[in-house]
Motif scaffolding. Structure first.
Motif, PDB file in Angstrom:
ATOM      1  N   ARG A  78      54.044  21.580  16.011  1.00  0.00           N
ATOM      2  CA  ARG A  78      53.375  22.705  16.661  1.00  0.00           C
ATOM      3  C   ARG A  78      52.915  23.737  15.646  1.00  0.00           C
ATOM      4  O   ARG A  78      51.863  24.340  15.772  1.00  0.00           O
ATOM      5  N   GLN A  79      53.719  23.915  14.609  1.00  0.00           N
ATOM      6  CA  GLN A  79      53.367  24.887  13.584  1.00  0.00           C
ATOM      7  C   GLN A  79      52.353  24.333  12.584  1.00  0.00           C
ATOM      8  O   GLN A  79      51.864  25.067  11.734  1.00  0.00           O
ATOM      9  N   GLY A  80      52.060  23.056  12.689  1.00  0.00           N
ATOM     10  CA  GLY A  80      51.031  22.479  11.838  1.00  0.00           C
ATOM     11  C   GLY A  80      51.523  21.914  10.522  1.00  0.00           C
ATOM     12  O   GLY A  80      50.724  21.469   9.705  1.00  0.00           O
ATOM     13  N   PHE A  81      52.833  21.901  10.288  1.00  0.00           N
ATOM     14  CA  PHE A  81      53.335  21.416   9.017  1.00  0.00           C
ATOM     15  C   PHE A  81      53.389  19.890   8.956  1.00  0.00           C
ATOM     16  O   PHE A  81      53.320  19.304   7.888  1.00  0.00           O
ATOM     17  N   ILE A  82      53.582  19.256  10.096  1.00  0.00           N
ATOM     18  CA  ILE A  82      53.600  17.789  10.096  1.00  0.00           C
ATOM     19  C   ILE A  82      52.729  17.290  11.254  1.00  0.00           C
ATOM     20  O   ILE A  82      52.323  18.067  12.109  1.00  0.00           O
ATOM     21  N   TYR A  83      52.416  16.007  11.245  1.00  0.00           N
ATOM     22  CA  TYR A  83      51.732  15.421  12.394  1.00  0.00           C
ATOM     23  C   TYR A  83      52.425  14.123  12.744  1.00  0.00           C
ATOM     24  O   TYR A  83      53.003  13.469  11.874  1.00  0.00           O
ATOM     25  N   SER A  84      52.410  13.777  14.021  1.00  0.00           N
ATOM     26  CA  SER A  84      53.131  12.573  14.419  1.00  0.00           C
ATOM     27  C   SER A  84      52.170  11.536  14.947  1.00  0.00           C
ATOM     28  O   SER A  84      51.164  11.855  15.572  1.00  0.00           O
ATOM     29  N   VAL A  85      52.469  10.282  14.657  1.00  0.00           N
ATOM     30  CA  VAL A  85      51.671   9.179  15.176  1.00  0.00           C
ATOM     31  C   VAL A  85      52.597   8.326  16.017  1.00  0.00           C
ATOM     32  O   VAL A  85      53.590   7.809  15.499  1.00  0.00           O
ATOM     33  N   LYS A  86      52.271   8.216  17.299  1.00  0.00           N
ATOM     34  CA  LYS A  86      53.140   7.467  18.204  1.00  0.00           C
ATOM     35  C   LYS A  86      53.314   6.037  17.723  1.00  0.00           C
ATOM     36  O   LYS A  86      52.363   5.375  17.366  1.00  0.00           O
ATOM     37  N   ALA A 141      63.246  19.526  16.200  1.00  0.00           N
ATOM     38  CA  ALA A 141      62.764  20.093  14.935  1.00  0.00           C
ATOM     39  C   ALA A 141      61.366  19.554  14.614  1.00  0.00           C
ATOM     40  O   ALA A 141      60.457  20.313  14.277  1.00  0.00           O
ATOM     41  N   TYR A 142      61.189  18.243  14.749  1.00  0.00           N
ATOM     42  CA  TYR A 142      59.886  17.641  14.446  1.00  0.00           C
ATOM     43  C   TYR A 142      58.801  18.196  15.378  1.00  0.00           C
ATOM     44  O   TYR A 142      57.688  18.471  14.953  1.00  0.00           O
ATOM     45  N   THR A 143      59.148  18.316  16.663  1.00  0.00           N
ATOM     46  CA  THR A 143      58.169  18.836  17.620  1.00  0.00           C
ATOM     47  C   THR A 143      57.702  20.220  17.205  1.00  0.00           C
ATOM     48  O   THR A 143      56.507  20.529  17.219  1.00  0.00           O
ATOM     49  N   GLU A 144      58.641  21.064  16.833  1.00  0.00           N
ATOM     50  CA  GLU A 144      58.300  22.432  16.440  1.00  0.00           C
ATOM     51  C   GLU A 144      57.489  22.437  15.144  1.00  0.00           C
ATOM     52  O   GLU A 144      56.525  23.175  15.015  1.00  0.00           O
ATOM     53  N   LEU A 145      57.882  21.593  14.189  1.00  0.00           N
ATOM     54  CA  LEU A 145      57.136  21.513  12.932  1.00  0.00           C
ATOM     55  C   LEU A 145      55.701  21.049  13.183  1.00  0.00           C
ATOM     56  O   LEU A 145      54.772  21.502  12.519  1.00  0.00           O
TER      57      LEU A 145
END
Lengths: 124, 124, 124, 124
Positions: free
Chosen positions: D61-69, D55-59
């Motif tokens: 990709r859609q630009g709604f969230i960003y992830s920081v390793k 879910a997070y990956t898709e979100l």
DNA sequence: GTGGTCTAGACCACG
DNA sequence: GTGGTCTAGACCACC
């Protein structure tokens, strides 16, 4: 059909995506050709079916293949897809050029960046 | 200070953001310069104060300005911000170069696309 | 039979596809009617035969025409093809409606968008 | 934070995506808010971490969230994202309207299809 | 048989 | 600790 390079630091599913994309855009895989089934392809490459599934899912999302439940995955008619992708690249390029201008990069600095990127890309 | 182009189809707040960003990265607005107050700026441009507020909020989020409660909005020391943005541009550039390669564009076609984009960008 | 609009920014083969599709679904070209040969059609429109070939290939893939080697290209019996296309449209419509809901568009905003799109489409 | 409906026939990861998207576009989750970690969220919802990850990956990709390793997942500044999505919807809408016209649907049939789709969408 | 989803458990790189 | 990738094995729906 394809070979995985375990020295490559990229994830396996990305390698699979890239290689199939290549086969499709070069016309080696013709439209409506059936791709190997998720399970068989996984056995053939000695990797997990989930990894193939992931690659297929992404390829479908990008429009390069389409899947039919209970039947298999097939190559899309690529005339439109490739043109679409080319238009996409140009569109993104335009946005980035504008951004580069906005933050005060000179044309020369920008072209330097591009050349550096091109050099870093293997086998082009 | 800035001029709004009502023929531009983008929302006004985006135009304001873009133009202030430009003034900052080009050094025309120096670090710690006070920006016009939301209210005055709105009157000057004959637009709604909410629009200016939205632009300021976004500019603060991007790190170009900082706000002091009860005092106003000020230009950030922009050296590090600009470097960050430059790195961002290069990163995006790298991705697009890989994509262009993947879909079968030749180096020449790609460089043609870039030149075309650069020509289309006004005032660079 | 058809006219090419050189002011149109789309590729020529797309225009040809669109126009022939129109003639077929409107029943102006009846099932099993023979289409002009690739060569003659190209001469008639003063374009490259490859462009016509590309359009015919795509029309065949979409099921609107069928080709008989050594004889020519013919209009398919189109009832089922058109129904298929209608189902496709509805399917895509459903997806977009869900997306609109997800991003917080109200029904009213969405219907406004649709009316605007319909107005922009010429000759409907 | 969110609740999974096991009577819902859609996959879990889609439900998660939809619900988080909603929280973001409605402004309940503000920009730069940290989302629950993949593992914690999975425990909280009693589902597998992989499902949250998806879910997070898709979100992202859609630009709604960003992830920081190594740090976590964060809500994107949603002003731009939502506007972008709205433009996307309108763009796709335009294409489908043209397609509907091309295959010979009348305006009335098309609007019927739309109303039917809207009715089928729950809770709008 | 096929694709698609989900769980369980592992390992890596990053901070 | 975090996200990201991968494996192993299971179940479902579709054909």
């Amino acid at each position: 059909m394809i070979v995985i390079d375990y020295k490559d630091k990229r994830p396996i599913y990305e390698q699979v995506i890239e290689k199939i994309t290549n086969l499709i855009v070069r016309g080696i895989l013709e439209p409506d050709t059936k791709l190997p089934s998720v399970r068989n392809f996984a056995i053939e490459l000695s990797i997990n079916p989930n990894t193939i599934q992931r690659a297929y899912t992404e390829l479908e999302r990008q429009g390069f293949i389409y899947s039919v439940k209970g039947k298999g995955n097939y190559v899309s008619s690529n005339i439109e897809v490739v043109n679409l992708k080319k238009a996409e690249v140009k569109d993104e390029l335009k946005k980035i050029v504008e951004k580069a201008k906005d933050i005060g990069l000179t044309k020369e600095e920008f072209l330097d960046d591009i050349n550096q990127c091109i050099e870093e890309v293997s086998l082009w």
